[in-house]
Design an enzyme around this catalytic site. Sequence first.
Site, short mmCIF file in Angstrom:
data_model
loop_
_atom_site.label_atom_id
_atom_site.label_comp_id
_atom_site.label_asym_id
_atom_site.label_seq_id
_atom_site.Cartn_x
_atom_site.Cartn_y
_atom_site.Cartn_z
N LYS A 211 12.50 4.01 -6.09
CA LYS A 211 11.19 4.31 -5.48
C LYS A 211 11.39 5.05 -4.17
O LYS A 211 10.67 6.00 -3.86
CB LYS A 211 10.40 3.01 -5.27
CG LYS A 211 9.85 2.47 -6.59
CD LYS A 211 9.35 1.04 -6.53
CE LYS A 211 9.02 0.56 -7.95
NZ LYS A 211 8.60 -0.82 -8.03
N GLN B 234 8.00 -5.79 -4.24
CA GLN B 234 8.72 -5.75 -5.51
C GLN B 234 8.69 -7.12 -6.18
O GLN B 234 9.06 -8.12 -5.58
CB GLN B 234 10.18 -5.30 -5.26
CG GLN B 234 10.98 -5.09 -6.52
CD GLN B 234 10.44 -3.96 -7.41
OE1 GLN B 234 10.14 -2.87 -6.94
NE2 GLN B 234 10.31 -4.24 -8.68
N ASP C 238 0.01 -0.45 -6.07
CA ASP C 238 0.31 -0.95 -7.42
C ASP C 238 -0.98 -1.26 -8.19
O ASP C 238 -0.94 -1.47 -9.39
CB ASP C 238 1.13 -2.26 -7.32
CG ASP C 238 2.63 -2.02 -7.50
OD1 ASP C 238 2.98 -1.03 -8.14
OD2 ASP C 238 3.42 -2.84 -6.98
#
Length: 290
Positions: free
Chosen positions: A53, A97, A120
């Site tokens: 990422k 994460q 997200d």
Amino acid sequence: MGKIISGKEISQALRAKIKAEAATLREDSGIQPGLAVILVGNDPASQIYVRNKQRACEEVGFHSQEYKLSENATEEQLLDLIGVLNKDNKMHGILVQLPLPDHIDPQTVIQNIAPEKDVDAFHPINVGKIMIGDYDFLPCTPAGVMELIDSIGVEISGKHCVVVGRSNIVGKPMAMLLLHRNATVTICHSKTRNLAEICASADILVSAVGKANFITADMVKEGAVVIDVGMNRDADGKLCGDVAYASVEPKASYITPVPGGVGPMTITMLMQNTLRAAQLKQSRTKGSAE
Ligand code: NDP
């Protein structure tokens, strides 16, 4: 174009577009999109995802910062960090994460991220917005799948789309995005009866189960579009999807490979969401100054 949908190529083209838009934003308003990535603990797979990422951020000209907390960090410490990042003007997106260590509740964590920085799209406000079809961010993996389907120019409206898997991050939002495009959607899961039969009636079949060789040729209609979200290891430890590729590929009109299919798209859509968060922030700031 062959029948293999290359997420790698499509994602490269999209990243070039995102990079150009980010450069324009910077020239016009001095804003550089920024992504904060929080990693708790030492899970090796998570470390790789976080690194990928960050690399993607560099590639498209974003600012990115990794925040590492130890395996023993408390939920309170994590929430404190999120609180600081929620107010940090340089960070437009915050990503925690997953999975988190057992002593930290992921839902509490997600709910503490400011919805406008939730790139997200896991915050209940963003999930609700997706449900009603009026959203700022799309969840990355399903959004990537939609890009892949659109890349082949296949009509979605009126088609029977079968989604296998009903997780909050893939299956459910996937079904919703297809529904918004006027597909007739069937969602399957571990309690579904006649799974093979239902899958074999799909015009577009999306598998998000997490089991190698789960979708076999008898479960696929001749000419179907097959999208494989699964990321598994085969007996030799090689990365593979849910679909028994060698036997399904001849029946499919289009199919995504693993690796090189859905995987690269997920990170690209994260970049897209971070850019969008920065653009929205800029238009809010402009609006309040006017
Ligand atoms: P989950 O484990 O959360 O969900 C799996 C789903 O599959 C569940 O809904 C489960 O049903 C269903 N399932 C399990 N066994 C069966 C069965 N025998 N028959 C029918 N349905 C079944 O996984 P995720 O949604 O998080 O991920 C799915 C896969 O996608 C994984 O391989 C993951 O690694 C991959 N993935 C890939 C990404 C990418 O970027 N390419 C991103 C995210 C995930 P039930 O709800 O009844 O238990």
